[in-house]
Design an enzyme around this catalytic site. Sequence first.
Site, PDB file in Angstrom:
ATOM      1  N   HIS A  13       0.763  -1.162  -0.014  1.00  0.00           N
ATOM      2  CA  HIS A  13       0.052  -0.303   0.134  1.00  0.00           C
ATOM      3  C   HIS A  13       0.781   1.279   0.035  1.00  0.00           C
ATOM      4  CE1 HIS A  13      -3.003   2.884   2.163  1.00  0.00           C
ATOM      5  NE2 HIS A  13      -3.321   2.510   0.959  1.00  0.00           N
ATOM      6  N   GLU A  40       0.603  -0.465  -4.598  1.00  0.00           N
ATOM      7  CA  GLU A  40      -0.336   0.580  -5.049  1.00  0.00           C
ATOM      8  C   GLU A  40       0.000   2.028  -4.641  1.00  0.00           C
ATOM      9  OE1 GLU A  40      -3.942   3.057  -3.250  1.00  0.00           O
ATOM     10  OE2 GLU A  40      -1.881   2.656  -2.545  1.00  0.00           O
ATOM     11  N   ASP A  42      -1.012   6.455  -5.402  1.00  0.00           N
ATOM     12  CA  ASP A  42      -2.059   7.535  -5.657  1.00  0.00           C
ATOM     13  C   ASP A  42      -1.628   8.657  -6.778  1.00  0.00           C
ATOM     14  OD1 ASP A  42      -3.989   6.555  -3.413  1.00  0.00           O
ATOM     15  OD2 ASP A  42      -1.976   7.043  -2.437  1.00  0.00           O
ATOM     16  N   HIS A  55      -0.930  11.354  -1.876  1.00  0.00           N
ATOM     17  CA  HIS A  55      -2.207  10.804  -1.654  1.00  0.00           C
ATOM     18  C   HIS A  55      -3.125  12.002  -1.120  1.00  0.00           C
ATOM     19  CE1 HIS A  55      -5.047   9.635   1.606  1.00  0.00           C
ATOM     20  NE2 HIS A  55      -5.073   8.429   0.803  1.00  0.00           N
ATOM     21  N   GLU A 115      -4.010   4.471  -8.476  1.00  0.00           N
ATOM     22  CA  GLU A 115      -5.386   5.104  -8.199  1.00  0.00           C
ATOM     23  C   GLU A 115      -5.399   6.138  -8.457  1.00  0.00           C
ATOM     24  OE1 GLU A 115      -6.257   4.887  -3.685  1.00  0.00           O
ATOM     25  OE2 GLU A 115      -7.783   6.368  -4.179  1.00  0.00           O
TER      26      GLU A 115
END
Length: 252
Positions: A13, A40, A42, A55, A115
């Site tokens: 993450h 993952e 952002d 993020h 993301e």
Amino acid sequence: MSLKLTLPRVIGHRGAAEAAPENTLAGFREAKRQGAVWVEFDAKLSADNRCFLLHDDTVDRTTNGKGAARAKTWDELARLDAGSWKGPQFAGERLPLLKETLALFAELDLAFNLELKPCPGREIETARLVLAELRESWPVSRPSPLVSSFDLPCLEVARDEFPEFPRGLLLEEHPADWAAIARRLDVATVNIWDRDASAEWAGEIKAAGYGLLVYTVNDAERAAQLIGWGVDGVFTDAPRRVGARILDLPAQ
Ligand code: G3P
Ligand code: MG
């Protein structure tokens, strides 16, 4: 959408956010060191439309700067220290551009979930510019990324203009009409919050034919329980610790 992806049990993450600063190249190297094969991150846009990783809506929490990311040019963002807040050993770590992040993934052989995390009011152009750069920079010969978002207009752009990328619907609640939303957006996965996960809902999502991912799971026993419910994989800040518990569990 038929699932073109082999989903991993463990997704690092924001890299490996427990041990290294989130959404940085150091974090992705740490995830690889911890054995993650997927990470993952952002992605959003600077004021001058450069695609980069962050993020929050502001730079306050994870850099030495202050203010809204959407108001800053890439020149301003590139000068920020995105590592010191996590520890002196990360001093000087920078906010990464999407392009250099993808180059590192190719070098480390990391698969990933991008993301789309637009700054408020910049949803459509974020999806368009980030996915255009992904299309240009990520060779189709490499394993396909998963593109996810909480933002439905972002997923509509992804569906209509970049159909080659499998999509993930990120949910923060358990909406009664989740299946209709997933169908309309033609997603490959449904990515739910650990707080909302239940054996019953997991069963429904899997029975409907979707991949199922859960965020953010840092407790290894909880991760094992989720896998037991049929969850395909978890986003975790601690890929080594959680992976050690769940990577060998039998598939449901
Ligand atoms: O994509 C999984 C997870 O990252 C979603 O929540 O807030 O950590 O981006 P957040
Ligand atoms: Mg995220």
